[in-house]
Design a protein around this motif. Sequence first.
Motif, PDB file in Angstrom:
ATOM      1  N   HIS A  48      -8.280   2.949  -0.656  1.00  0.00           N
ATOM      2  CA  HIS A  48      -7.229   2.191  -1.347  1.00  0.00           C
ATOM      3  C   HIS A  48      -6.407   3.185  -2.162  1.00  0.00           C
ATOM      4  N   LEU A  49      -5.116   2.955  -2.226  1.00  0.00           N
ATOM      5  CA  LEU A  49      -4.262   3.837  -3.027  1.00  0.00           C
ATOM      6  C   LEU A  49      -3.277   3.013  -3.847  1.00  0.00           C
ATOM      7  N   HIS A  50      -3.218   3.299  -5.129  1.00  0.00           N
ATOM      8  CA  HIS A  50      -2.281   2.586  -5.997  1.00  0.00           C
ATOM      9  C   HIS A  50      -0.837   2.977  -5.684  1.00  0.00           C
ATOM     10  N   VAL A  51       0.023   1.972  -5.643  1.00  0.00           N
ATOM     11  CA  VAL A  51       1.440   2.224  -5.353  1.00  0.00           C
ATOM     12  C   VAL A  51       2.358   1.560  -6.381  1.00  0.00           C
ATOM     13  N   CYS A  52       1.824   1.178  -7.544  1.00  0.00           N
ATOM     14  CA  CYS A  52       2.605   0.433  -8.534  1.00  0.00           C
ATOM     15  C   CYS A  52       2.936  -0.941  -7.940  1.00  0.00           C
ATOM     16  N   GLY A  53       4.024  -1.567  -8.318  1.00  0.00           N
ATOM     17  CA  GLY A  53       4.347  -2.896  -7.779  1.00  0.00           C
ATOM     18  C   GLY A  53       5.812  -3.197  -7.994  1.00  0.00           C
ATOM     19  N   ILE A  54       6.301  -4.158  -7.235  1.00  0.00           N
ATOM     20  CA  ILE A  54       7.697  -4.588  -7.410  1.00  0.00           C
ATOM     21  C   ILE A  54       7.881  -5.150  -8.824  1.00  0.00           C
ATOM     22  N   ARG A  55       9.032  -4.883  -9.416  1.00  0.00           N
ATOM     23  CA  ARG A  55       9.344  -5.355 -10.782  1.00  0.00           C
ATOM     24  C   ARG A  55       8.183  -5.066 -11.729  1.00  0.00           C
ATOM     25  N   ASN A  56       7.826  -3.787 -11.765  1.00  0.00           N
ATOM     26  CA  ASN A  56       6.683  -3.354 -12.555  1.00  0.00           C
ATOM     27  C   ASN A  56       7.082  -3.086 -13.998  1.00  0.00           C
ATOM     28  N   LYS A  57       6.084  -2.741 -14.807  1.00  0.00           N
ATOM     29  CA  LYS A  57       6.368  -2.434 -16.212  1.00  0.00           C
ATOM     30  C   LYS A  57       6.687  -0.954 -16.417  1.00  0.00           C
ATOM     31  N   PHE A  58       6.649  -0.182 -15.331  1.00  0.00           N
ATOM     32  CA  PHE A  58       6.949   1.250 -15.447  1.00  0.00           C
ATOM     33  C   PHE A  58       8.381   1.530 -15.017  1.00  0.00           C
ATOM     34  N   CYS A  59       8.681   2.773 -14.680  1.00  0.00           N
ATOM     35  CA  CYS A  59      10.053   3.169 -14.364  1.00  0.00           C
ATOM     36  C   CYS A  59      10.338   3.212 -12.872  1.00  0.00           C
ATOM     37  N   GLU A  60       9.343   2.950 -12.060  1.00  0.00           N
ATOM     38  CA  GLU A  60       9.544   3.150 -10.624  1.00  0.00           C
ATOM     39  C   GLU A  60      10.376   2.028 -10.020  1.00  0.00           C
ATOM     40  N   SER A  61      11.296   2.399  -9.146  1.00  0.00           N
ATOM     41  CA  SER A  61      12.163   1.412  -8.505  1.00  0.00           C
ATOM     42  C   SER A  61      11.395   0.645  -7.449  1.00  0.00           C
ATOM     43  N   ASP A  62      11.842  -0.574  -7.167  1.00  0.00           N
ATOM     44  CA  ASP A  62      11.222  -1.374  -6.106  1.00  0.00           C
ATOM     45  C   ASP A  62      11.303  -0.650  -4.766  1.00  0.00           C
TER      46      ASP A  62
ATOM     47  N   PRO B  91     -10.073   7.890   5.999  1.00  0.00           N
ATOM     48  CA  PRO B  91     -10.678   6.741   5.306  1.00  0.00           C
ATOM     49  C   PRO B  91     -11.857   6.173   6.092  1.00  0.00           C
ATOM     50  N   GLN B  92     -12.880   5.794   5.364  1.00  0.00           N
ATOM     51  CA  GLN B  92     -14.114   5.319   5.975  1.00  0.00           C
ATOM     52  C   GLN B  92     -14.105   3.798   6.153  1.00  0.00           C
ATOM     53  N   PHE B  93     -13.419   3.117   5.252  1.00  0.00           N
ATOM     54  CA  PHE B  93     -13.402   1.638   5.276  1.00  0.00           C
ATOM     55  C   PHE B  93     -11.987   1.098   5.492  1.00  0.00           C
ATOM     56  N   ALA B  94     -11.049   1.647   4.707  1.00  0.00           N
ATOM     57  CA  ALA B  94      -9.637   1.315   4.875  1.00  0.00           C
ATOM     58  C   ALA B  94      -9.395  -0.190   4.881  1.00  0.00           C
ATOM     59  N   VAL B  95      -8.444  -0.635   5.701  1.00  0.00           N
ATOM     60  CA  VAL B  95      -8.054  -2.046   5.669  1.00  0.00           C
ATOM     61  C   VAL B  95      -9.168  -2.928   6.237  1.00  0.00           C
ATOM     62  N   GLY B  96      -9.637  -2.579   7.429  1.00  0.00           N
ATOM     63  CA  GLY B  96     -10.630  -3.421   8.094  1.00  0.00           C
ATOM     64  C   GLY B  96     -11.927  -3.518   7.313  1.00  0.00           C
ATOM     65  N   GLY B  97     -12.405  -2.401   6.822  1.00  0.00           N
ATOM     66  CA  GLY B  97     -13.664  -2.387   6.081  1.00  0.00           C
ATOM     67  C   GLY B  97     -13.564  -3.151   4.774  1.00  0.00           C
ATOM     68  N   THR B  98     -12.415  -3.055   4.132  1.00  0.00           N
ATOM     69  CA  THR B  98     -12.226  -3.773   2.877  1.00  0.00           C
ATOM     70  C   THR B  98     -12.178  -5.279   3.138  1.00  0.00           C
ATOM     71  N   ARG B  99     -11.515  -5.660   4.215  1.00  0.00           N
ATOM     72  CA  ARG B  99     -11.476  -7.094   4.574  1.00  0.00           C
ATOM     73  C   ARG B  99     -12.882  -7.599   4.916  1.00  0.00           C
ATOM     74  N   ARG B 100     -13.616  -6.795   5.668  1.00  0.00           N
ATOM     75  CA  ARG B 100     -14.963  -7.205   6.054  1.00  0.00           C
ATOM     76  C   ARG B 100     -15.862  -7.378   4.825  1.00  0.00           C
ATOM     77  N   LEU B 101     -15.797  -6.406   3.912  1.00  0.00           N
ATOM     78  CA  LEU B 101     -16.671  -6.458   2.738  1.00  0.00           C
ATOM     79  C   LEU B 101     -16.282  -7.572   1.764  1.00  0.00           C
ATOM     80  N   THR B 102     -15.005  -7.896   1.694  1.00  0.00           N
ATOM     81  CA  THR B 102     -14.583  -8.955   0.775  1.00  0.00           C
ATOM     82  C   THR B 102     -14.526 -10.319   1.459  1.00  0.00           C
ATOM     83  N   GLY B 103     -14.564 -10.323   2.788  1.00  0.00           N
ATOM     84  CA  GLY B 103     -14.463 -11.591   3.515  1.00  0.00           C
ATOM     85  C   GLY B 103     -13.089 -12.225   3.431  1.00  0.00           C
ATOM     86  N   VAL B 104     -12.089 -11.429   3.227  1.00  0.00           N
ATOM     87  CA  VAL B 104     -10.725 -11.961   3.101  1.00  0.00           C
ATOM     88  C   VAL B 104      -9.923 -11.654   4.363  1.00  0.00           C
TER      89      VAL B 104
END
Lengths: 418, 418
Positions: free
Chosen positions: B302-316, B132-145
């Motif tokens: 960034h990689l999608h991982v679904c979410g807790i209590r999602n609308k799909f079939c994946e378990s938490d 990854p070229q930006f990953a966590v740190g780069g994304t935080r830097r670019l968004t200022g979060v």
Amino acid sequence: MERVRAIYRIETAFDPEVAAAAMAGEQSSGTFVAVPGETEELKARFAARVERVTRLEEVLQPTLPAAHTPAGRAVWHRAEVELSWPIENMGPSLPNLMSAVGGNLFELRHFSGLKLIDLVLPPTFAEAYPGPQFAVGGTRRLTGVEGRPVIGTIIKPSIGLSPEQTADMVRDLAEGGIDFIKDDELIAGPPYSPLAERVRAVMAVINDHAERTGKKVMYAFNITGEIDEMLRRHDIVRDAGGTCVMFSINYVGLSGAAYFRRRCELPIHGHRNGWGVFDRSPWLGISFVAYQKLWRLIGVDHLHVCGIRNKFCESDESVIASGKACLTPLFGEGHRPDTVMPVFSSAQWAGQAPDTFAALGGTDLIYCCGGGIVAHPGGTAAGVKSLHQAWDAAARGVPLEEHARDHKELRQAIEKFG
Amino acid sequence: MERVRAIYRIETAFDPEVAAAAMAGEQSSGTFVAVPGETEELKARFAARVERVTRLEEVLQPTLPAAHTPAGRAVWHRAEVELSWPIENMGPSLPNLMSAVGGNLFELRHFSGLKLIDLVLPPTFAEAYPGPQFAVGGTRRLTGVEGRPVIGTIIKPSIGLSPEQTADMVRDLAEGGIDFIKDDELIAGPPYSPLAERVRAVMAVINDHAERTGKKVMYAFNITGEIDEMLRRHDIVRDAGGTCVMFSINYVGLSGAAYFRRRCELPIHGHRNGWGVFDRSPWLGISFVAYQKLWRLIGVDHLHVCGIRNKFCESDESVIASGKACLTPLFGEGHRPDTVMPVFSSAQWAGQAPDTFAALGGTDLIYCCGGGIVAHPGGTAAGVKSLHQAWDAAARGVPLEEHARDHKELRQAIEKFG
């Protein structure tokens, strides 16, 4: 407006019509509450449409876990569902098509089973993608094989052979009359057999054999890798007089393969290893009948379809449907040819020729035998001969056992493998 | 010699040890009779090795059909199996790695279930791929979060909106304090919203907002398409001051994505739509824990991982395992950072913040809410506020209900979505 159509088999505890509507909804707006901006006008123009719901059997247990079950339901309905989308939703773009027809659907809570069975694409896709460059005719021309299948084999063992050892096997096979040889999918460019050295050693044998006999064996070099690497490897094969490259289509991926295809000057042998993930379950994934359409548009020339009475789990019915699909034009009259050569492989020997011929109604295929050739009791040449004899018998409607009476190599094959 | 290790869950009517040996054999020589040239020396050096077979439960019905059953057996064994290969078999090449660990195995007759659960790769892969070229740190830097998740949303409806309508939504979201916005996976460059026009309209709003407020919203433009097209679209986004591109990783494919990554100057938002095919069945396919390693080496940010209590079939449990995996370094000390930002999405709102925080033990994630933001009763800004409040409560260990007492937006969210 042209539309894309997709046919699915679903299993759901909901009414199939309700479940089908959920599929169409997910692939149109896809959130869990009504959102501003989604007007009736937008919906009418761009929403996926449920074209047909055909109920099939009911079952008492869900196939896949974790699907949602409406209160009080204890029956799972199976159905065939056809959805359609206006082509302008995704344009004639295969990765975007797949996001539309195969995006989040497989994870939707309504379903204890969902498989994409077929795709019906508008001819716009034929304008956007190049299609196969060599296909059946080009493969026949390059191999010099007419009126029977291209008889092929796989270099085994798949690991550990040096370029020289590989070339020795190729010499034996070429002298045995083989038309086509492929690398195993497990060997691309490992340190013990760098592609450039393997090409040099193998093509020296093939070119020499071609000069002496006029017959040039087609060797599918496994160039699977990153795109830059594949392009370099392609040039190495081409410059050495090679006539085919092979790669693992599922792991190179749609867009990578499409990019490569537009820069490729040789037939592409499409190896589908990893395919089981898509098709092993009857109630999850993507059928080969749907998937092969993508790869033909991208422009591979050969596609693996397993084989009758194979060593894997695929039924003969499924194998034949795949083979026939490869040989069925995607669009109507007035479009360029887009059929490709199905590759029958996996535990194949002379014995499956009659049934394969009967089911396909022709000989436009690559018939790949591993042990069926090199483990023939009479040696490689006898193995190849046994296949010529079997296909000749099949095409003339003579039972194999009868034909074997005065064809020794076929008889030996039946005795060993039958 | 470095080795690649792969861990599988299998289901088989054979003794699990016998079945594991068949897996190793298929991925070494793979034909149905002994072949000449396969010496003991070659086997010892290059054959896949069974490292471990751990028996699990037995079941009385096979999960997948068509597996072979030895005579007299009526029990299917489940087991965890670990195989290894010398790295020289495939080199540090992801498509060739996948042919080795995920080739024909899924179709082998021994198995009524086979799933790749994890991969342990040697650091050679970190030298061969950029990561990854930006990953966590780069994304935080670019968004200022800093100190909380990047709060994101998805433009809905996913179809039919013009570039101007999209830009209007972006304006509302930017003014509401959003950090991150993504195109839907169903829209890339359709005729009604060509990418160039959407970029122009959206970036005018984002750049204007950034100039006025100092806060630049990260917008993940869906550039999914063929490689040439993706490279052109990337340049359009970059030249307009955009800070993120998104594509459907499964349909662009491994090699296509790797090629693009080496030419990409922006964070890559990896959308995994179609993922259900790989992971929906517990007994077929590839787990996300294994698969995300490939995509991180290739270098998505960034990689999608679904979410807790999602609308799909994946378990938490599965969602959390995926999220944690994205945040776990692939290799030991002395290697460049390769963690990526997991994207939690699907029916997310303030309510899942405490459990997500507790499970991940931190806030390095993108938290994407669709309806959870735009359908908030107080409007978009209130929706975003409710998420800040929820994550603040989560990080400080204050129960949501308690925090909601003096935080109106959170209270409204709980009333509507809870």
